[in-house]
Design an enzyme around this catalytic site. Sequence first.
Site, mmCIF file in Angstrom:
data_model
loop_
_atom_site.group_PDB
_atom_site.id
_atom_site.type_symbol
_atom_site.label_atom_id
_atom_site.label_comp_id
_atom_site.label_asym_id
_atom_site.label_seq_id
_atom_site.Cartn_x
_atom_site.Cartn_y
_atom_site.Cartn_z
ATOM 1 N N LYS A 93 0.803 -1.227 0.000
ATOM 2 C CA LYS A 93 0.000 0.000 0.000
ATOM 3 C C LYS A 93 0.834 1.275 0.000
ATOM 4 C CE LYS A 93 -4.113 -1.971 0.189
ATOM 5 N NZ LYS A 93 -5.109 -1.804 -0.890
ATOM 6 N N GLU A 115 -9.928 5.458 3.201
ATOM 7 C CA GLU A 115 -10.683 4.336 3.765
ATOM 8 C C GLU A 115 -9.706 3.209 4.034
ATOM 9 O OE1 GLU A 115 -9.347 2.475 0.394
ATOM 10 O OE2 GLU A 115 -10.107 4.532 0.507
ATOM 11 N N SER A 382 1.691 -9.854 -0.736
ATOM 12 C CA SER A 382 1.347 -8.436 -0.718
ATOM 13 C C SER A 382 1.531 -7.765 0.634
ATOM 14 C CB SER A 382 -0.096 -8.238 -1.190
ATOM 15 O OG SER A 382 -0.994 -8.985 -0.379
#
Length: 399
Positions: A93, A115, A382
């Site tokens: 991210k 969010e 990830s």
Amino acid sequence: MQKLQSQPDKQGHFGPYGGMFVPETLMTALKELAAEYDRASKEPKFKRDLACYLNEYAGRPTRLYFAERLTRELGGARIYLKREDLLHTGAHKINNCLGQILLAQRMGKRRIIAETGAGQHGVATATVAAMFGCECVIYMGEVDMARQALNVYRMRLLGAKVVGVSAGQRTLKEAISEAMRDWTTNVRTTHYILGSALGSHPYPMMVRDFQSCIGREARRQILKKEGKLPAAIIACVGGGSNSIGIFHAFLNDKKVRLIGVEAGGRGIQPGDHAARFAGGSLGVLQGTRTFVLQNADGQIELTHSVSAGLDYAAVGPEHAWLRDLKRIEYTYALDDEALRAFRFLAEKEGIIPALESAHAVAHAMKLAPKMRKNQVVIVNLSGRGDKDVQQAAGILKLE
């Protein structure tokens, strides 16, 4: 196979998917963002600044690790892990957040909202906001706050205000709705760092571009290590940012299978899963036209996944388009399979994956034994699983 185009049309459509389905209040902000991103993406200085932050601050390039014991235990193909879990904040991210905070600075917007579901995007957003001295507000469903308490503490420690969302199912969909309401009210001073390759244009394109460093690195690394491209690449798919990030550099390599793994939850019955391609249909949700879990009347169905980051009713529009083109295969892993993979990777390689990533590992555990020993599989890891240990320990009854 014809060469796949890398950009949507000017209205943000990938074939019949995508677009800009938002209130009029947000159209100006989205067009401003699209124009600013278009300018920035052509400027060498912006590219240098982003590359510097990714390298010096986030920790790129990440390693492509040969999972020797996992390979031996499963038999079959050689398994490599693309180690996005080693990045600062613990997941992919941060790649997108660094790109977007630089855009916010260019637009003079000092208030940042986001969010989050699993909390990793919230942590990454709070991190870049702290680094640049911006006010930061994170919206998170109350169910997700309970199961991702560690990340809630991390966000608050970084100076962000975490706002619990009590509406609806109290998960990611509702958090996005609240963030969009905030943005509508404060559009002049606020930038919304959307965390995945979904929502209205330009976000699916822009987030994909910021995450595509994963695939470019993986391509160089596997050619150096193995002297050939992988037979398959596997990644989990929630909104779809980590997966489109690693897949994008291989789209025109037709011999490389690209496999996205959705959340099968408790099974493919309404309300028990988040596998949009297994149980969804064409619809519009939160700014984009794509595959959505909905009933015959178009009402959004409840979703479920053991993984907060995959528990969402829609998928990114580029994924829907690439599925139509038969370039990416989509499957799903059940909660139980993801939990087994979570524990298996921890015990065999000493790597605790995020529950999201464990869905990709679960599929690799099925696929690799069926492949030849000279074939190669890359699994995009990830994120790391610190945030999920307490939840998983309760389910698995670890002692």
